[in-house]
Design a protein around this motif. Sequence first.
Motif, PDB file in Angstrom:
ATOM      1  N   PRO A  98       0.798  -1.232   0.000  1.00  0.00           N
ATOM      2  CA  PRO A  98       0.000   0.000   0.000  1.00  0.00           C
ATOM      3  C   PRO A  98       0.830   1.282   0.000  1.00  0.00           C
ATOM      4  O   PRO A  98       0.310   2.355  -0.316  1.00  0.00           O
ATOM      5  CB  PRO A  98      -0.819  -0.124   1.295  1.00  0.00           C
ATOM      6  N   ASP A  99       2.115   1.173   0.356  1.00  0.00           N
ATOM      7  CA  ASP A  99       2.984   2.351   0.389  1.00  0.00           C
ATOM      8  C   ASP A  99       3.833   2.503  -0.875  1.00  0.00           C
ATOM      9  O   ASP A  99       4.580   3.472  -1.004  1.00  0.00           O
ATOM     10  CB  ASP A  99       3.940   2.278   1.596  1.00  0.00           C
ATOM     11  N   PHE A 100       3.720   1.562  -1.815  1.00  0.00           N
ATOM     12  CA  PHE A 100       4.616   1.576  -2.974  1.00  0.00           C
ATOM     13  C   PHE A 100       4.393   2.794  -3.868  1.00  0.00           C
ATOM     14  O   PHE A 100       5.322   3.369  -4.394  1.00  0.00           O
ATOM     15  CB  PHE A 100       4.435   0.306  -3.805  1.00  0.00           C
ATOM     16  N   GLU A 101       3.125   3.145  -4.095  1.00  0.00           N
ATOM     17  CA  GLU A 101       2.742   4.282  -4.936  1.00  0.00           C
ATOM     18  C   GLU A 101       3.502   4.267  -6.264  1.00  0.00           C
ATOM     19  O   GLU A 101       3.408   3.332  -7.033  1.00  0.00           O
ATOM     20  CB  GLU A 101       2.928   5.598  -4.161  1.00  0.00           C
ATOM     21  N   VAL A 102       4.288   5.291  -6.554  1.00  0.00           N
ATOM     22  CA  VAL A 102       4.969   5.406  -7.846  1.00  0.00           C
ATOM     23  C   VAL A 102       5.808   4.169  -8.156  1.00  0.00           C
ATOM     24  O   VAL A 102       5.912   3.734  -9.309  1.00  0.00           O
ATOM     25  CB  VAL A 102       5.861   6.669  -7.867  1.00  0.00           C
ATOM     26  N   TYR A 103       6.399   3.580  -7.118  1.00  0.00           N
ATOM     27  CA  TYR A 103       7.337   2.486  -7.342  1.00  0.00           C
ATOM     28  C   TYR A 103       6.663   1.114  -7.383  1.00  0.00           C
ATOM     29  O   TYR A 103       7.336   0.095  -7.491  1.00  0.00           O
ATOM     30  CB  TYR A 103       8.417   2.513  -6.254  1.00  0.00           C
ATOM     31  N   GLY A 104       5.334   1.099  -7.308  1.00  0.00           N
ATOM     32  CA  GLY A 104       4.626  -0.170  -7.342  1.00  0.00           C
ATOM     33  C   GLY A 104       4.875  -0.972  -8.603  1.00  0.00           C
ATOM     34  O   GLY A 104       4.882  -2.216  -8.579  1.00  0.00           O
ATOM     35  N   LYS A 105       5.117  -0.295  -9.713  1.00  0.00           N
ATOM     36  CA  LYS A 105       5.348  -1.009 -10.981  1.00  0.00           C
ATOM     37  C   LYS A 105       6.729  -1.646 -11.047  1.00  0.00           C
ATOM     38  O   LYS A 105       7.014  -2.442 -11.957  1.00  0.00           O
ATOM     39  CB  LYS A 105       5.152  -0.049 -12.156  1.00  0.00           C
ATOM     40  N   TYR A 106       7.597  -1.295 -10.070  1.00  0.00           N
ATOM     41  CA  TYR A 106       8.945  -1.855 -10.063  1.00  0.00           C
ATOM     42  C   TYR A 106       9.166  -2.874  -8.938  1.00  0.00           C
ATOM     43  O   TYR A 106      10.191  -3.562  -8.933  1.00  0.00           O
ATOM     44  CB  TYR A 106       9.979  -0.744  -9.915  1.00  0.00           C
TER      45      TYR A 106
END
Length: 302
Positions: A98-106
């Motif tokens: 839930p904290d990944f935000e922008v970096y969720g795709k990586y």
Amino acid sequence: MVREMDIKYRIYIYDKNRKPAMYADSGDIIIFHAQDFVENRLTDEGILKSSIIKAGFICQPCNGDVYINNAEPGDTLKVTIEKIEITAEKGTIALFPPDFEVYGKYLDREETIKVPIKDGKAIFFGGRLELPVQPMIGAIAVCPADEIEDTVTPGTYGGNMDCKYITEGTSLYLPVAVPGALLNMGDAHAMQGDGEIFSALEVPSCITAKVELIKNRQEKWPILETEDKWYVIASAESMDEATKEAMETAYHFLVKRGGGYGKKEWIILLGMVGDIEVCNVVDPRVSIRLGIPKKIAEKIIF
């Protein structure tokens, strides 16, 4: 007098109706024992943040409350950080989806990463990189007057500002809104970049702080004094709103205390040497700081 707060006293919301854990006088030194952001529960890399949340964990305990005798609304509580001691051999980074935000795709999975801390350095990536620790306090607050807020959320009372300059040798001026002020603190980080854009190195801590009461004088937002700057720290739903709050408060702070310049001159100086810097962009409200160098504000005294 030196007073020590037991680690068992933990709060998760700011509530003026709660019985204080300790009473103190202006001039006292208080030792706080603060758990990390997950109550020290991520003891090894096999334990995940999602599992402790499912078990009923509530994020971000703070050690408190301390009732400051004679503190009343309209006063200011000056809190000088004398020492921050990291009380664990490893810091914690929780890679939580839930904290990944922008970096969720990586990032493809949740992880708990334990980072050894030795001789004042954090040892990353199996020893391939060592960085000096810079212990700071993520959350430090007095109690707000009318609302019950959680300790994750920053506001006029301070709270989870995640300002990396709230560290040893600095003083934070908090506006008292309720009798006794009800001081608490926690969420120490061994290190954190401005914005806390992805994570900090979370650690339990022992914090030594001196409290001093300033009667009948305060600002709307917390004021931070470092060796070379005055900062206003403001929090809001957006960066624009937080910046406007900090600009307004900085103007009144400087003008009320004179310092050898008039109203228009201070506005011009804020444009020339005032710096807007980001404390955090990840909490329920973003926090920014507006700094002005002491070299042009030598006569300013809170």
